[in-house]
Enzyme design. Structure first.
Site, PDB file in Angstrom:
ATOM      1  CB  SER A   1      -0.920   0.011   1.228  1.00 38.18           C
ATOM      2  OG  SER A   1      -0.181   0.319   2.397  1.00 38.18           O
TER       3      SER A   1
ATOM      4  CB  SER B   1       0.368   3.400   4.664  1.00 36.27           C
ATOM      5  OG  SER B   1       1.331   2.398   4.913  1.00 36.27           O
TER       6      SER B   1
ATOM      7  CE  LYS C   1       0.982   1.767   8.953  1.00 24.79           C
ATOM      8  NZ  LYS C   1       0.375   2.223   7.685  1.00 24.79           N
TER       9      LYS C   1
ATOM     10  CB  SER D   1      -0.816   6.039   7.315  1.00 23.55           C
ATOM     11  OG  SER D   1      -0.112   5.125   8.125  1.00 23.55           O
TER      12      SER D   1
END
Length: 222
Positions: free
Chosen positions: A33, A35, A89, A179
């Site tokens: 993705s 994010s 992240k 996100s």
């Protein structure tokens, strides 16, 4: 069966060692993705150091030895405390930090982040559709990274103040308005950290016939 085991014993030993290596020492993680845009993009495959922070028993979250403490700015893979999905992240809050976000501006321990070099971008989200955004550099608590905002996307742009608990971390995606990070899943306990992502192994354009992005091969993750 004994004859088969004897015939393929070296292959069996190799795959056992490979499995232990990948689950205990190092791993690679595909990026599905956007994010973490612009740092990581869909189609990147990142290398993950599983022993950056803890030496764990294979296939478990049990730490045998704590090696180093995660730092603000580290890009990490971890298991979501909400649903068990593996995520990647950036750590923006470590134990004891007071965090707040005011209209997209991140505050750490009472100090606001500084934002530089803003430029308009157009992010392609499908073969037929793009969305406007703003890409800029964020300086926060002695760490620096490229992030982006997408004003047209509905997102949580304010929170806190809140204090990061002991043995936990607060995560944000570099693509701040797209996100599912600690604003939605909460603090991430240290035991759920898998490892630190440090380089891009390979990359391909998943929206353009999987054409390779050779310039991203081997690039460090900053």
């Amino acid at each position: 069966m004994r004859r088969l085991l004897s015939k393929y014993r070296y292959a069996i030993i190799f795959w056992l060692c490979f499995g232990i290596f990948r689950t205990s020492l190092a791993d690679w993680n595909p990026i599905p993705s956007g994010s973490m845009r612009p740092t990581l993009v869909e189609g990147d495959v990142v290398l993950v150091n599983r022993v950056a922070y803890d030496l764990k028993l294979p296939l478990t979250d049990i730490s045998v030895v704590a090696l180093e403490n995660p730092q603000r700015g580290d890009v990490v893979t971890f298991t979501s405390p909400k649903d068990g999905v593996r995520l990647i992240k950036r750590i923006v809050g470590i134990p004891g930090d007071t965090l707040q976000m005011k209209n997209e501006v991140l505050w750490i321990n009472g100090e606001p982040a500084t934002y530089l070099d803003a430029q308009a971008i157009s992010e392609r989200i499908s073969p037929e559709q793009s969305i406007a955004g703003i890409q800029l550099t964020e300086l926060a608590s002695n760490s620096r990274r490229s992030i982006q905002f997408m004003p047209q996307v509905r997102a949580r742009r304010d929170f806190g103040p809140l204090v990061v608990p002991a043995d936990s971390y607060f995560m944000l995606g570099d693509n701040r308005d797209n996100s599912a990070d600690s604003r939605y899943i909460g603090f991430v306990p240290r035991r759920l950290l898998i490892g630190r992502a440090h380089h891009i192994l390979a990359s391909a354009q998943i929206l353009d016939h999987w054409m390779p992005r050779f310039r991203r091969f081997g690039a460090p993750i900053l």
